[in-house]
Design an enzyme around this catalytic site. Structure first.
Site, mmCIF file in Angstrom:
data_model
loop_
_atom_site.group_PDB
_atom_site.id
_atom_site.type_symbol
_atom_site.label_atom_id
_atom_site.label_comp_id
_atom_site.label_asym_id
_atom_site.label_seq_id
_atom_site.Cartn_x
_atom_site.Cartn_y
_atom_site.Cartn_z
ATOM 1 N N CYS A 158 39.412 35.565 42.984
ATOM 2 C CA CYS A 158 40.351 35.441 41.859
ATOM 3 C C CYS A 158 41.372 36.572 41.779
ATOM 4 O O CYS A 158 42.154 36.629 40.833
ATOM 5 C CB CYS A 158 39.588 35.342 40.539
ATOM 6 N N CYS A 188 35.445 35.860 37.593
ATOM 7 C CA CYS A 188 35.006 34.589 38.199
ATOM 8 C C CYS A 188 33.528 34.590 38.558
ATOM 9 O O CYS A 188 33.036 33.620 39.132
ATOM 10 C CB CYS A 188 35.844 34.293 39.436
ATOM 11 N N CYS A 198 27.441 49.200 46.284
ATOM 12 C CA CYS A 198 27.286 48.757 47.667
ATOM 13 C C CYS A 198 27.844 47.333 47.745
ATOM 14 O O CYS A 198 27.210 46.391 47.273
ATOM 15 C CB CYS A 198 25.799 48.800 48.008
HETATM 16 ZN ZN LIG Z 1 36.775 37.232 40.848
#
Ligand SMILES: [Zn+2]
Length: 186
Positions: A106, A155, A175
């Site tokens: 996104c 998202c 990480c």
């Molecule tokens: Zn996203």
């Protein structure tokens, strides 16, 4: 309540970044602190829970079929199905350029090159998100060892995990799967 217990309370909250002015001063001789900008949003803020409803952006919701149409199979497997890329496979691991890493799904900015560090783990590592609201956390109990999953707040893409063994000034190690991000050169 410690960090893990707090997560277990079920609250979806942003990356924990608490850096006081005192801590910044205490780290003045540290290499990381040398490049540390107290005005940087990546390291400002409080230890506050951010409810989903308070996000300053619209959530992005798509079906698996829609995600598959815009992602590669590996991007889909990691971000939408919680997969993990092979260690040392991402070109981002050794990337030293200045810029911003954004969500591959996104385009939400997630991490700055300013907080990237060499963890020698095989995955891109950061000691803070670019903004505490842009990255959310969720308890991950899929393995015998309980971990803290890191997701894109917009998202809900799976990004990786955060651990408490990172460098100063936060002590955190995000990480992150390189395949879950795109790099925008500064
Ligand atoms: Zn996203």
């Amino acid at each position: 309540m410690d960090r893990r217990e707090f997560l277990k309370s079920g609250i979806l909250f942003s990356g924990l970044i608490a850096v006081s002015g005192g801590l910044i001063s205490a780290c003045a001789n540290d290499n990381l602190a040398a490049n540390f900008n107290s005005e940087d949003s990546a390291v400002n803020g409080n230890l506050l829970a951010v409810e989903g409803d308070d996000l300053p952006f619209e959530k992005v919701v798509k079906t698996d079929a829609e995600w598959k149409s815009i992602l590669t199979p590996e991007q889909f497997e990691v971000t939408r199905k919680g997969g993990t890329e092979k260690p040392y496979s991402s070109p981002f691991n050794n990337l030293k350029k200045k810029g911003v890493f954004v969500c591959v799904c996104c385009d939400l900015p997630l991490f700055s090159s300013k907080t990237k560090f060499e963890s020698n783990t095989g995955w891109a590592s950061f000691y803070a998100p670019i903004n505490k609201i842009n990255v959310s956390e969720k308890l991950d109990e899929t393995l015998s060892e309980t971990r803290t999953e890191v997701l894109c707040s917009r998202c809900d893409a799976h990004l990786g995990h955060v651990f408490d063994d990172g460098p100063k000034p936060t002590g955190l190690r995000y990480c992150i799967n390189g395949v879950a991000m795109k790099f925008i050169k500064a």
